[in-house]
Design a protein around this motif. Structure first.
Motif, short mmCIF file in Angstrom:
data_model
loop_
_atom_site.label_atom_id
_atom_site.label_comp_id
_atom_site.label_asym_id
_atom_site.label_seq_id
_atom_site.Cartn_x
_atom_site.Cartn_y
_atom_site.Cartn_z
N TYR A 117 -8.34 6.05 6.46
CA TYR A 117 -7.68 5.61 5.22
C TYR A 117 -7.92 4.12 4.98
N ASN A 260 1.10 4.12 -1.25
CA ASN A 260 0.50 4.68 -0.03
C ASN A 260 1.22 4.21 1.23
N ASN A 264 2.46 6.61 4.09
CA ASN A 264 2.10 6.41 5.50
C ASN A 264 3.33 6.18 6.36
N ALA A 272 -1.77 9.96 1.56
CA ALA A 272 -2.29 8.64 1.20
C ALA A 272 -3.82 8.68 1.18
N VAL A 275 -5.06 10.00 -2.08
CA VAL A 275 -4.92 8.97 -3.13
C VAL A 275 -6.10 8.00 -3.09
N GLY A 319 -1.29 8.04 -6.66
CA GLY A 319 -0.29 7.63 -5.67
C GLY A 319 1.12 7.87 -6.18
#
Length: 402
Positions: A117, A260, A264, A272, A275, A319
């Motif tokens: 990520y 995000n 998370n 996330a 997104v 998001g």
């Protein structure tokens, strides 16, 4: 792969600089572990002190080495040296590793997802610059320019765009501390299963982030040429159109990052990830289509920024949808409408009423835009006594600690 990447950018001479930056990745990765441990323990003051020290050291070394005549090499070496020093100091400050146990499989799955990520998030932040550089260099080459001339043209546009990008990211840097604070707090309340407090944290975090990042971004959107002229030589004003679009895009990007962080922190890194993948894909498509349409000209600067802004807006919307589906809340819509009205008002006022002027007047104009933005929010009833009292409380706690 430095040779391959440098060739793809149309500048094979950049390969040795890319190899040097590998050391930055190693040093900063170690630093991130220790700074993250401070964050998890809610030692926010210690975390802030290290981040401030790191930025100060990095800036000093980069400017010092560049001024000493090392130019681009000096900036890379300065960056590398600062990362290495701060990593060692943070390791010493963190002390010996505590003993304990944690399920390795659970940790590994979460960590791998978060690493991927973070990698993708950094691509969203900077990939437009690489796309602009590579595409414009190749377009110039196809138009009959020599390899060297095409490379220089791409570098010139990349330099101007990088200047605008550097300013546009200032609002994001201002709210990244909010994300640092939100991560452990959201993690705790979701672990405890306190749904009401979770929703409260989410609304307050997103509201405050929106107020701050849109206010700062509005300055660069309202007076982009004045902002650029404060820091860079006059030829960089050609990137003012790009700065206007990037300011909007980075505001959306900042809100995406906060959303995000909430995902998370609540243990949902895969959401996330979705997104940030959506944002990266949208940025790539937006920039490629826009730059090819603009061609090998300075119009590619604004075109790239416009494509980036569209992509980051897609990321913010994705998001927001993920957070809403997960927790049943997002930012207060009344706040969003008031912020939008205040931002549009100051941007239009700045574009049509504030002229290009000298450094002092330009600085005053930038400050005036921000002040008027918050005055409008106050008149609309968005910013009130409670907000100012929160600021006073924070300042009071800071004074007592110092």
């Amino acid at each position: 792969f430095a040779d391959l990447m440098a060739s793809a950018l149309g500048s094979p001479d950049l390969a040795y600089l890319m190899r040097l930056t590998a050391g930055i990745i190693v040093a900063y990765s170690c630093y991130a572990v220790f700074i993250g441990s401070f964050n998890g323990q809610k030692l926010f003051s210690k975390q802030a002190l290290f981040d401030i020290s790191y930025v100060t050291l990095k800036t000093t070394l980069i400017i010092g080495l560049a001024a000493a005549g090392f130019e681009v090499l000096g900036t890379v070496v300065g960056f590398l040296t600062a990362a290495a020093i701060i990593a060692v100091v943070a390791a010493v400050s963190a002390g010996p590793v505590g003993r304990g146990a944690f399920p390795a499989g659970r940790y590994f799955r979460f960590a791998v997802t978060l690493v991927v990520y973070t990698f993708l998030l950094n691509l969203v932040m900077s990939f437009d610059l690489f796309l602009l550089k590579g595409i414009t260099s190749h377009l110039a080459l196809q138009s009959g320019e020599s390899v060297e001339a095409a490379s220089d043209f791409g570098k010139t546009l990349a330099g101007m765009y990088g200047a605008a990008q550097g300013l546009a990211f200032i609002p994001y840097q201002a709210i990244i501390s909010i994300a640092f604070v939100a991560f452990p707090l959201i993690s705790k309340v979701t672990y405890l299963g306190d749904k009401d407090k979770t929703k409260q944290y989410i609304r307050k975090t997103l509201r405050f982030s929106l107020l701050v990042i849109v206010g700062l971004a509005s300055v660069f959107a309202a007076v982009p040429s004045q902002a650029l002229s404060l820091v860079f030589p006059s030829e960089y004003v050609a990137a003012s159109g790009a700065l206007g679009w990037l300011a909007v895009g980075i505001a959306a990007f900042g809100m995406m990052v906060v959303a995000n962080t909430i995902l998370n922190g609540s243990g949902r890194p895969l959401r996330a990830m979705i997104v940030v993948i959506a944002a990266l894909a949208a940025v790539c498509v937006g920039v490629v289509v826009s730059v090819y349409a603009a061609g090998a000209s300075q119009a590619a600067l604004s075109a790239s920024a416009r494509g980036t802004a569209i992509g980051m807006f897609v990321g913010m919307c994705t998001g927001g949808l993920m957070v809403y589906k997960t927790f049943g809340t997002f930012w207060p819509w009344a706040t969003f409408l008031r912020v939008l009205a205040a931002s549009v008002a100051v941007v239009l006022g700045g574009r049509f009423l504030l002229p290009q002027a000298g450094a002092l007047i330009s600085l005053i104009e930038c400050g005036a835009v921000l002040v008027i933005y918050f005055v409008i929010l106050g008149a609309l009833g968005e910013v009130g006594r409670e907000d100012w009292q929160n600021v006073k409380d924070v300042l009071g706690k800071t004074k007592r600690r110092s």
